[in-house]
Scaffold this active site. Structure first.
Site, mmCIF file in Angstrom:
data_model
loop_
_atom_site.group_PDB
_atom_site.id
_atom_site.type_symbol
_atom_site.label_atom_id
_atom_site.label_comp_id
_atom_site.label_asym_id
_atom_site.label_seq_id
_atom_site.Cartn_x
_atom_site.Cartn_y
_atom_site.Cartn_z
ATOM 1 N N ASP A 109 0.849 -1.210 0.000
ATOM 2 C CA ASP A 109 0.000 0.000 0.000
ATOM 3 C C ASP A 109 0.877 1.250 0.000
ATOM 4 O O ASP A 109 0.651 2.195 -0.746
ATOM 5 C CB ASP A 109 -0.895 -0.043 1.243
ATOM 6 C CG ASP A 109 -1.922 1.087 1.264
ATOM 7 O OD1 ASP A 109 -2.200 1.603 2.360
ATOM 8 O OD2 ASP A 109 -2.418 1.477 0.194
ATOM 9 N N ASN A 150 -2.532 -10.794 -4.800
ATOM 10 C CA ASN A 150 -2.427 -12.254 -4.939
ATOM 11 C C ASN A 150 -1.133 -12.682 -4.259
ATOM 12 O O ASN A 150 -0.048 -12.298 -4.683
ATOM 13 C CB ASN A 150 -2.414 -12.654 -6.419
ATOM 14 C CG ASN A 150 -3.798 -12.479 -7.031
ATOM 15 O OD1 ASN A 150 -4.797 -12.887 -6.428
ATOM 16 N ND2 ASN A 150 -3.871 -11.811 -8.167
ATOM 17 N N LYS A 187 1.425 -15.322 -3.827
ATOM 18 C CA LYS A 187 1.816 -16.525 -4.577
ATOM 19 C C LYS A 187 2.719 -17.443 -3.746
ATOM 20 O O LYS A 187 2.631 -18.655 -3.796
ATOM 21 C CB LYS A 187 2.595 -16.095 -5.833
ATOM 22 C CG LYS A 187 1.824 -15.109 -6.692
ATOM 23 C CD LYS A 187 1.176 -15.793 -7.833
ATOM 24 C CE LYS A 187 0.520 -14.812 -8.784
ATOM 25 N NZ LYS A 187 -0.394 -15.449 -9.723
ATOM 26 N N ARG A 245 -9.638 11.607 -11.483
ATOM 27 C CA ARG A 245 -8.996 11.558 -10.152
ATOM 28 C C ARG A 245 -8.586 10.132 -9.781
ATOM 29 O O ARG A 245 -8.149 9.883 -8.659
ATOM 30 C CB ARG A 245 -9.987 12.087 -9.091
ATOM 31 C CG ARG A 245 -10.208 13.598 -9.110
ATOM 32 C CD ARG A 245 -10.900 14.089 -7.850
ATOM 33 N NE ARG A 245 -12.259 13.587 -7.702
ATOM 34 C CZ ARG A 245 -12.709 12.991 -6.587
ATOM 35 N NH1 ARG A 245 -11.873 12.773 -5.581
ATOM 36 N NH2 ARG A 245 -13.955 12.584 -6.498
ATOM 37 N N LYS A 246 -8.753 9.190 -10.729
ATOM 38 C CA LYS A 246 -8.467 7.777 -10.444
ATOM 39 C C LYS A 246 -7.072 7.392 -10.954
ATOM 40 O O LYS A 246 -6.758 7.568 -12.127
ATOM 41 C CB LYS A 246 -9.530 6.871 -11.084
ATOM 42 C CG LYS A 246 -10.957 7.144 -10.559
ATOM 43 C CD LYS A 246 -11.949 6.126 -11.048
ATOM 44 C CE LYS A 246 -12.292 6.325 -12.501
ATOM 45 N NZ LYS A 246 -13.472 5.466 -12.893
HETATM 46 C C1 LIG Z 1 -0.794 14.387 3.037
HETATM 47 C C2 LIG Z 1 0.714 14.652 2.494
HETATM 48 C C3 LIG Z 1 1.852 14.264 3.405
HETATM 49 C C4 LIG Z 1 3.153 14.014 2.649
HETATM 50 C C5 LIG Z 1 3.443 12.517 2.564
HETATM 51 C C6 LIG Z 1 4.402 12.136 1.466
HETATM 52 C C7 LIG Z 1 4.365 10.668 1.062
HETATM 53 C C8 LIG Z 1 2.961 10.170 0.896
HETATM 54 C C9 LIG Z 1 2.810 8.800 0.337
HETATM 55 C C10 LIG Z 1 1.334 8.430 0.296
HETATM 56 C C11 LIG Z 1 1.146 6.940 0.387
HETATM 57 C C12 LIG Z 1 -0.275 6.670 0.782
HETATM 58 C C13 LIG Z 1 -0.357 5.212 1.263
HETATM 59 C C14 LIG Z 1 -1.436 5.056 2.229
HETATM 60 C C15 LIG Z 1 -2.819 5.324 1.670
HETATM 61 C C16 LIG Z 1 -3.890 4.828 2.547
HETATM 62 O O1 LIG Z 1 -3.656 3.820 3.252
HETATM 63 S S1 LIG Z 1 -5.309 5.683 2.683
HETATM 64 C C17 LIG Z 1 -6.193 4.763 3.902
HETATM 65 C C18 LIG Z 1 -7.144 3.741 3.314
HETATM 66 N N1 LIG Z 1 -8.106 4.373 2.444
HETATM 67 C C19 LIG Z 1 -9.182 5.042 2.946
HETATM 68 O O2 LIG Z 1 -9.387 5.136 4.165
HETATM 69 C C20 LIG Z 1 -10.081 5.707 1.936
HETATM 70 C C21 LIG Z 1 -11.549 5.574 2.329
HETATM 71 N N2 LIG Z 1 -12.345 6.036 1.167
HETATM 72 C C22 LIG Z 1 -12.580 7.354 0.981
HETATM 73 O O3 LIG Z 1 -12.244 8.207 1.785
HETATM 74 C C23 LIG Z 1 -13.290 7.732 -0.305
HETATM 75 O O4 LIG Z 1 -13.971 6.607 -0.836
HETATM 76 C C24 LIG Z 1 -12.278 8.236 -1.358
HETATM 77 C C25 LIG Z 1 -11.230 7.149 -1.682
HETATM 78 C C26 LIG Z 1 -11.563 9.496 -0.828
HETATM 79 C C27 LIG Z 1 -13.026 8.564 -2.655
HETATM 80 O O5 LIG Z 1 -14.084 9.377 -2.300
HETATM 81 P P1 LIG Z 1 -14.478 10.619 -3.244
HETATM 82 O O6 LIG Z 1 -13.386 11.591 -3.350
HETATM 83 O O7 LIG Z 1 -15.805 11.085 -2.758
HETATM 84 O O8 LIG Z 1 -14.603 9.962 -4.696
HETATM 85 P P2 LIG Z 1 -15.894 9.217 -5.304
HETATM 86 O O9 LIG Z 1 -16.723 10.267 -5.954
HETATM 87 O O10 LIG Z 1 -16.520 8.293 -4.304
HETATM 88 O O11 LIG Z 1 -15.202 8.294 -6.434
HETATM 89 C C28 LIG Z 1 -14.447 8.926 -7.455
HETATM 90 C C29 LIG Z 1 -14.344 7.889 -8.558
HETATM 91 O O12 LIG Z 1 -13.642 6.734 -8.069
HETATM 92 C C30 LIG Z 1 -14.471 5.589 -8.196
HETATM 93 N N3 LIG Z 1 -14.248 4.750 -7.034
HETATM 94 C C31 LIG Z 1 -14.210 5.140 -5.741
HETATM 95 N N4 LIG Z 1 -13.949 4.090 -4.942
HETATM 96 C C32 LIG Z 1 -13.818 3.008 -5.759
HETATM 97 C C33 LIG Z 1 -13.525 1.623 -5.547
HETATM 98 N N5 LIG Z 1 -13.308 1.143 -4.321
HETATM 99 N N6 LIG Z 1 -13.446 0.811 -6.607
HETATM 100 C C34 LIG Z 1 -13.637 1.302 -7.871
HETATM 101 N N7 LIG Z 1 -13.924 2.604 -8.160
HETATM 102 C C35 LIG Z 1 -14.009 3.432 -7.104
HETATM 103 C C36 LIG Z 1 -15.895 6.114 -8.212
HETATM 104 O O13 LIG Z 1 -16.736 5.186 -8.868
HETATM 105 C C37 LIG Z 1 -15.714 7.377 -9.023
HETATM 106 O O14 LIG Z 1 -15.538 6.983 -10.367
HETATM 107 P P3 LIG Z 1 -16.159 7.940 -11.565
HETATM 108 O O15 LIG Z 1 -17.640 8.004 -11.301
HETATM 109 O O16 LIG Z 1 -15.500 9.300 -11.384
HETATM 110 O O17 LIG Z 1 -15.765 7.211 -12.830
#
Ligand SMILES: CCCCCCCCCCCCCCCC(=O)SCCNC(=O)CCNC(=O)[C@H](O)C(C)(C)COP(=O)(O)OP(=O)(O)OC[C@H]1O[C@@H](n2cnc3c(N)ncnc32)[C@H](O)[C@@H]1OP(=O)(O)O
Length: 233
Positions: free
Chosen positions: A154, A176, A178, A199-200
């Site tokens: 991740d 996956n 393996k 944004r994807k």
């Molecule tokens: C801060 C800076 C510090 C500096 C630092 C530097 C280094 C930095 C390295 C970073 C490295 C990060 C590595 C850790 C990253 C985590 O571990 S993040 C933690 C785990 N993830 C989460 O907790 C996210 C939980 N989910 C959410 O908050 C929301 O679902 C999201 C992901 C923000 C998306 O929400 P949204 O912005 O409202 O977008 P939404 O309208 O729902 O979907 C946009 C599009 O994506 C599609 N979509 C959304 N989810 C899905 C899905 N699961 N499957 C398929 N399509 C999907 C939608 O269908 C839509 O497609 P279109 O209709 O536009 O074609």
């Protein structure tokens, strides 16, 4: 391999001097001076394999195509602060807990958890991570926990997406598994940005042995660049 890993950790204990190696970042945190060392640099717990890969890629950095990515326990960059104020409802933030917040993959003592360094090649849209999983990441006896493998995958594919799309979050991660990864061994995680749709950000990666003979895991993922007009919570 496990014996040499334990041996390295014993020497590490002896060298606990807390030396401020190169790349230490000085900054004030929670009103005290905290020296945040760059964790993506060699320490005594690194195996010969991990050091060799590090040295190989540091040479590529000198040639200019690759860049080593520094890595700290806490991100104190202004954009992280902006991130919190911009995307997170302040009511949900418990300041006293936040002062303890650390990057999960940087929250173990040297050698016990995630030892890793990432290099990026923005022209090729790639991030390579050299990862040595320590004894605290054990799943079945002698092998690395699947959740620990998912975490470092991740972080690697997330960094790949981050380099292309800024502040992103993981929407989907499919792995996956393996072959099991022997505990304390070094693996090479090769992340590649495959395509962007609005944004994807679609990123895939392989996890291989240093010799490249063994394919341990493969993953695909979807990261979404955050919408500046939407709160996360
Ligand atoms: C801060 C800076 C510090 C500096 C630092 C530097 C280094 C930095 C390295 C970073 C490295 C990060 C590595 C850790 C990253 C985590 O571990 S993040 C933690 C785990 N993830 C989460 O907790 C996210 C939980 N989910 C959410 O908050 C929301 O679902 C999201 C992901 C923000 C998306 O929400 P949204 O912005 O409202 O977008 P939404 O309208 O729902 O979907 C946009 C599009 O994506 C599609 N979509 C959304 N989810 C899905 C899905 N699961 N499957 C398929 N399509 C999907 C939608 O269908 C839509 O497609 P279109 O209709 O536009 O074609």
């Amino acid at each position: 391999m496990l014996r040499s890993c334990a041996a390295r950790l014993r020497t590490l204990g002896a060298s606990r001097g807390g030396a401020r190696g190169p790349g230490a970042a000085r900054r004030s945190f929670a009103s005290e001076e905290v020296v945040d060392k760059d964790c993506a640099l060699p320490n005594p717990s690194w195996s010969k394999d991990l050091r060799l890969l590090f040295d190989q890629f540091m040479k590529k950095c000198e040639e200019g195509s690759w860049k080593r990515l520094p890595s700290y326990k806490r991100s104190s960059t202004q954009n992280f602060k902006d991130f919190r104020t911009h995307y997170v409802d302040p009511k949900l933030l418990k300041e006293e807990q936040m002062s303890e917040a650390q990057l999960f993959t940087r929250s173990f003592e040297d050698g016990l958890g995630f030892e890793y360094v990432m290099f990026c090649n923005d022209a090729e849209k790639r991030v390579v991570c050299f990862f040595q999983g320590g004894p605290r990441l054990q799943g079945v006896p002698g092998f690395t926990h699947g959740g620990a493998i998912a975490s470092i995958i991740d972080a690697t594919v997330g960094t790949c997406a981050f380099r292309a799309g800024g502040v992103v979050m993981t929407a989907n991660l499919n792995i996956n598994y393996k072959r099991p990864i022997p505990l304390c061994s070094v693996v090479v995680i090769d992340g590649q940005l495959d395509r962007v749709e609005g944004r994807k950000f679609f990123v895939s990666c392989s996890v291989r042995s240093v010799s490249e003979e063994t394919l341990y895991s493969e993953a695909t993922s979807l990261f979404i660049a955050l919408d500046p007009n939407k709160k996360l919570t």
